[in-house]
Each structure stands twice: as structure tokens, then as C-alpha cells.
Design an enzyme around this catalytic site. Sequence first.
Site, PDB file in Angstrom:
ATOM      1  N   ASP A  48      38.576  47.963  45.860  1.00 27.76           N
ATOM      2  CA  ASP A  48      37.371  48.764  45.676  1.00 27.76           C
ATOM      3  C   ASP A  48      36.465  48.662  46.901  1.00 27.76           C
ATOM      4  OD1 ASP A  48      38.099  49.581  43.123  1.00 27.76           O
ATOM      5  OD2 ASP A  48      37.050  47.922  42.136  1.00 27.76           O
ATOM      6  N   TYR A  76      41.830  36.099  43.635  1.00 29.16           N
ATOM      7  CA  TYR A  76      40.477  36.598  43.876  1.00 29.16           C
ATOM      8  C   TYR A  76      39.446  35.512  43.618  1.00 29.16           C
ATOM      9  CZ  TYR A  76      42.603  41.268  43.322  1.00 29.16           C
ATOM     10  OH  TYR A  76      43.385  42.384  43.443  1.00 29.16           O
ATOM     11  N   ASP A  90      30.561  47.133  37.788  1.00 27.08           N
ATOM     12  CA  ASP A  90      30.191  46.465  39.039  1.00 27.08           C
ATOM     13  C   ASP A  90      28.886  47.071  39.544  1.00 27.08           C
ATOM     14  OD1 ASP A  90      30.896  48.919  40.123  1.00 27.08           O
ATOM     15  OD2 ASP A  90      32.551  48.161  41.329  1.00 27.08           O
ATOM     16  N   ARG A 182      37.040  43.923  37.556  1.00 31.39           N
ATOM     17  CA  ARG A 182      35.837  44.487  36.918  1.00 31.39           C
ATOM     18  C   ARG A 182      36.011  44.552  35.401  1.00 31.39           C
ATOM     19  NH1 ARG A 182      35.239  50.052  38.483  1.00 31.39           N
ATOM     20  NH2 ARG A 182      37.309  50.055  39.436  1.00 31.39           N
TER      21      ARG A 182
END
Length: 246
Positions: A48, A76, A90, A182
Site C-alpha cells: 500500500d 511486517y 488505515d 489492515r
Amino acid sequence: MNYLEGEILFLDKPYGWTSFDVVKRIRGELSRKLKCKKIKVGHAGTLDPLATGVMIVCTGKATKQIDNLQAGVKEYVATIALGATTPSFDLETEIDANYPTEHITIQLVEQTLPQFLGTISQIPPAYSACKVNGERAYQIARRGDQVNIKPKTLVIDTIELLKYSQQEITLRIVCSKGTYIRALARDIGIALGTGAHLTALRRTRVGQITDKECLSPSEMATLIKEKPVEMPQADNNQMQKTKPSI
């Protein structure tokens, strides 16, 4: 380096860049270096715009390896705000609802996170590149229309709590291809009895490649400019006819 025959490049995607921005920058640098308008360049796994970190870019014939490369396990580091939700899960969209967080303790977080380990079902965000009836979900969502996305099966190998407060947690997550962090933030918020949304995300590993091995787009551009390359044997006009672009 032989970019037309195929190279695999490891980049650190900057904040605010789309994955296509990275591909476009590399393709542009290679086109100028090789004096070739058409060169095949692709990436193995979208990030993203508000995320940073490991992005694998393939050139030439190495683009055939993209499916295998993006199937690798991802790692992550995610920062999740508690007590509020956004439509995109987000910071792309504004907060649309607030929730209490006074009941959230570190013990509650540690007890809740394990329920997301293993094989789970996840509904991707409406603001995502998933296709719904041939159209990108985010295009439908931005029009204000209802988005119905089918759940996906994925695997979460690790969820480690790195930092905790009643308003924010930071997690290290190791997961399979196709995981939307997310959406995981959304689901963790629901499980904690509050709202949640992602405020920062960094991909630290894809397969065996870590962010420590990656170059920024500017550093990669300098490398392309300065490092000797193996030029194609065919003349430039013929090469432009036979090398498709993506």
C-alpha cells in the site's frame, strides 16, 4: 548486469509511493541506461502507498519468477491505533467512529492475539485492489457504493507484541501471501472489544530477503547509472519490436 535477460532487484519502498511508482522509476532508469523504450519490469507483491519496506522488482525474463517470489512468507512490523476506526482500516481515510479503550490491558492483548494464529479466514478491505465483478474494490468504495468481497483463507505464523499502550500496539507479524494487515488490525480491534486501524506498516522480509538488503529507489537508480551492463546483441530497433512492456 543484464537487465533484459533478467535481474531481480531488492528495493525499500518509500512512504507515499505506490508499488507502480517504484516499477515506473526503475523502468525509466533502465530505458535511459539501455536506450530502449520497451523493457519488461514487474514487482512481486504489492505494498500500500502508506506502507514501506521490502519490494522485489524483476526485469526482463526474470519477471517469469514473480509468482514464485511473491509466494514467499512475509514479515511486517505494524502499528495499530486502538479506539477508532476508518473506512480503509488505515490513514487513507478519516476516522468514522470512536470506541472505549479503558478495558484494554496488556494481558487482554496477549490473550487475544493467539486466536489469529494458524489458518484463518479474512475479509479483505473494501479499499483494496481485489476485483469485484471485474472492477477494483477501491474504485467501488471511493464511489460510495457497497463492496462485497468474499473471505480469503490465509496463514498467520507469528504475531508478537512489541509495544503496548491502551491507545496503541505494535506487532511483528509473519504471514502468508495475500494477508491484509489492515484487515488484521480491524479484526484484532473487534476481538479486543474496541475499534482499530493501522497507522504504520513496514514489510521487513519477503522469503529470505530482509529490508537490510534493500536499496531505496534513488540508490537503485544510481546503481543502474553507474554499474556496467551487458547490452543486447540485437540492434535497438529490432529489440524494441520484440521486447513487450507491461
